[in-house]
Scaffold this active site. Structure first.
Site, mmCIF file in Angstrom:
data_model
loop_
_atom_site.group_PDB
_atom_site.id
_atom_site.type_symbol
_atom_site.label_atom_id
_atom_site.label_comp_id
_atom_site.label_asym_id
_atom_site.label_seq_id
_atom_site.Cartn_x
_atom_site.Cartn_y
_atom_site.Cartn_z
ATOM 1 N N CYS A 19 37.077 0.648 20.174
ATOM 2 C CA CYS A 19 37.983 1.197 21.198
ATOM 3 C C CYS A 19 38.388 2.638 20.912
ATOM 4 O O CYS A 19 39.214 3.189 21.643
ATOM 5 C CB CYS A 19 39.250 0.354 21.298
ATOM 6 N N HIS A 42 47.356 1.965 21.853
ATOM 7 C CA HIS A 42 46.184 1.183 22.255
ATOM 8 C C HIS A 42 46.669 -0.247 22.468
ATOM 9 O O HIS A 42 47.375 -0.799 21.619
ATOM 10 C CB HIS A 42 45.100 1.235 21.168
ATOM 11 N N GLU A 45 31.744 0.347 24.379
ATOM 12 C CA GLU A 45 31.216 -0.627 23.428
ATOM 13 C C GLU A 45 30.603 -1.793 24.206
ATOM 14 O O GLU A 45 30.437 -2.877 23.686
ATOM 15 C CB GLU A 45 32.288 -1.100 22.457
#
Ligand code: HMG
Length: 370
Positions: free
Chosen positions: A108, A220, A76
Site C-alpha cells: 500500500c 493509511h 498491488e
C-alpha cells in the site's frame, strides 16, 4: 513549489453492507461496524478492472494532457508481470505518446513513493506535469478474517508546479523486512498475519512520527478503526475526535483500496474540514512487507476551488447495495476473469460507466470509452 494540483477518487458503484455480511457469516454486526469500523465495502462491477477504475478517477481532472510527461501507476493488483498498467491507461485516456509510463509496487506504500517521485520529477522538468494514480482491488477471499476489510477503488493526482491544492514535503521513511502480508506468485490472495500486521503498522508509525501536533493527520486505513488505533499511539499529539471523523468518512463506506486508502483520508479531510488554507497536514503511509513513511502537505490558499466535493459525496450516496448473492457473483466473476486468456464482456455496464473492459484477447486487454 511542487505538489498536488488536482486530486480525485473513484470507487465502484456497487457495495456490500457490513450488516448483510455479518448476518451471512454468523457474526455480531457490531464486530464489523464498531470493532472494525466498517459500515460498507465497495464491490467491483463485472465491466471494470484496475485500469478502468484509474481512468474513471483520472479523466475528470485531466485538463492538460499535453503537459503530462510522466504517468506513475501504483498497484498491488497488477494485471501483467511485464507491461505496465499505465500504458493501458495512457491509451484509454488518450494522453499523447511522448510520455513516460511506469508501474510501481510496494504493497500500500507505492502511491506515496510515486507521489514523491513525481514531485522530484516535476522539480527537475520545469513546465511538465505528472499523472500519479493508484488502483487496487483488496480481495482476501470468502469467509476469511480479512473479508470484512476488502474494498476497491482508485485515486488520481496531478502533480505540477505552483500546485492549486497542496505542496508535497518529503518525509521520514522506515523499511523493515517483515512477513506480515505478502502475495507470492503462487497465490490469488494475500497471505496475512492480521494481528502481526497491525503491530508492524504501529511500529512503523512510532519510528516515523515527528512528535509534533497537527490538526489533521491522514492515516493509511486498511479498515476505518485502524485510524483510531494509530491515533491513540500519538498520545499527546493525537488529533481530535472531530478530525478523526473527517479522516474516516470515506473509508468507512468504501473499505480498503490499498494504495489509495491514505488518500481517501485526505479526501475526507478536504471534504469535511473547515478552511484549511495554510494548514500543514500530516500523512502516514504504510505498505506491508514493510515501509512506513510520515510526510506532510501544506494546503494552498484557494484549494477548495479545485475540488468537486459535491460530486465526491454524490458518488458515494448514489451507489447500489448488493445482497450476498450479488457480492458472491461479482467476486466469483472477477476471480474467473483474471485467469482468462480470452474473454468478452457480455452484459451492459451501468450507464454512468465511462470506461469498460470490453475484452481480453490472447492475454491482452481491450477497453472502450463510452
Ligand atoms: P479478527 O480476528 O477478525 O478480529 O481480525 P478481532 O477478533 O481482533 O476483532 C476486531 C475488533 O473487533 C477487536 O477490537 C474486537 O474486540 C472487536 P480491538 O481489540 O481491535 O480494539 N469486536 C467487537 N466490537 C464490538 N462488538 C462486538 C465485537 N466483537 C469483536 N460484538 C483483522 C481483524 C483486522 C486482523 C483482520 O480483519 C485482518 O487480518 N485484516 C487484513 C489485514 C489488515 O487489515 N491489517 C492491518 C494492518 S497491515 C496494513 O495496513 C497493510 C494492508 O493495507 C496491506 C498492504 O499494505 O498492501 C493490509
Amino acid at each position: 513549489m511542487v505538489g498536488i494540483d488536482r486530486i480525485n477518487y473513484y470507487t465502484p458503484r456497487t457495495y456490500l453492507d457490513m450488516t448483510t455480511l455479518a448476518e451471512a457469516r454468523g457474526v455480531d454486526p457490531n464486530k464489523y461496524i464498531k470493532g472494525i469500523g466498517q459500515e460498507q465495502m465497495a464491490v467491483l462491477g463485472e465491466h471494470e478492472d484496475i485500469i478502468t477504475m484509474a481512468a474513471e478517477a483520472a479523466a475528470p481532472i485531466l485538463d492538460d494532457k499535453d503537459a503530462i510527461d510522466l504517468i506513475v501507476f501504483a498497484t498491488e493488483s497488477g494485471v501483467d508481470f511485464s507491461k505496465a498498467a499505465s500504458i493501458y491507461l495512457q491509451h484509454l485516456l488518450e494522453i499523447p505518446n511522448p510520455v513516460r509510463a511506469i508501474e510501481m509496487k510496494q504493497a500500500c506504500y507505492a502511491l506515496t513513493s510515486g507521489l514523491h517521485l513525481a514531485t522530484d520529477f516535476v522539480k527537475s522538468h520545469p513546465g511538465k506535469k505528472a499523472l500519479v494514480v493508484s488502483s487496487d482491488i483488496a480481495w482476501y477471499g470468502f469467509e476469511t478474517a480479512g473479508e470484512v476489510t476488502q474494498g476497491a477503488g482508485a485515486i488520481a493526482i496531478i502533480v505540477a508546479e505552483n500546485p492549486r491544492i497542496a505542496r508535497v514535503n518529503s518525509g521520514v521513511p522506515y523499511t523493515e523486512d517483515v512477513p506480515d502480508f505478502y502475495r507470492p506468485n503462487t497465490s490469488d490472495v494475500p497471505i496475512v498475519d492480521g494481528k502481526f500486521s497491525i503491530d508492524c503498522y504501529n511500529k512503523a508509525l512510532i519510528e516515523t512520527f515527528p512528535k509534533h501536533t497537527y490538526k489533521y493527520v491522514g492515516f493509511h486505513m486498511p479498515f476505518a478503526k485502524m485510524a483510531d488505533k494509530a491515533n491513540r499511539i500519538l498520545e499527546e499529539f493525537a488529533i481530535s475526535d472531530d478530525a478523526l471523523t473527517c479522516v474516516k468518512s470515506y473509508s468507512k463506506t468504501i473499505g480498503n483500496i490499498y494504495n489509495g486508502s491514505l488518500y481517501l483520508a485526505l479526501i475526507g479531510i478536504l471534504t469535511h474540514a473547515d478552511d484549511l488554507s495554510g494548514e500543514t497536514i500530516g500523512m502516514f503511509s504504510y505498505g506491508s512487507g514493510s515501509i512506513g513513511e510520515f510526510f506532510t502537505l501544506d494546503i494552498v490558499e484557494g484549494y477548495d476551488n479545485y475540488m468537486d466535493t459535491d460530486a465526491w459525496q454524490t458518488h458515494l450516496t448514489s451507489r447500489h447495495a448488493l445482497d450476498m448473492k450479488g457480492y458472491e457473483q461479482a467476486m466469483n466473476a472477477f476471480m474467473a476473469r483474471e485467469k482468462m486468456h480470452d474473454y468478452a464482456y457480455q452484459d451492459r455496464a451501468p450507464e454512468q460507466a465511462t470506461y469498460v473492459l470490453s475484452a481480453i484477447r490472447n492475454g491482452h486487454r481491450e477497453y472502450q470509452k463510452r
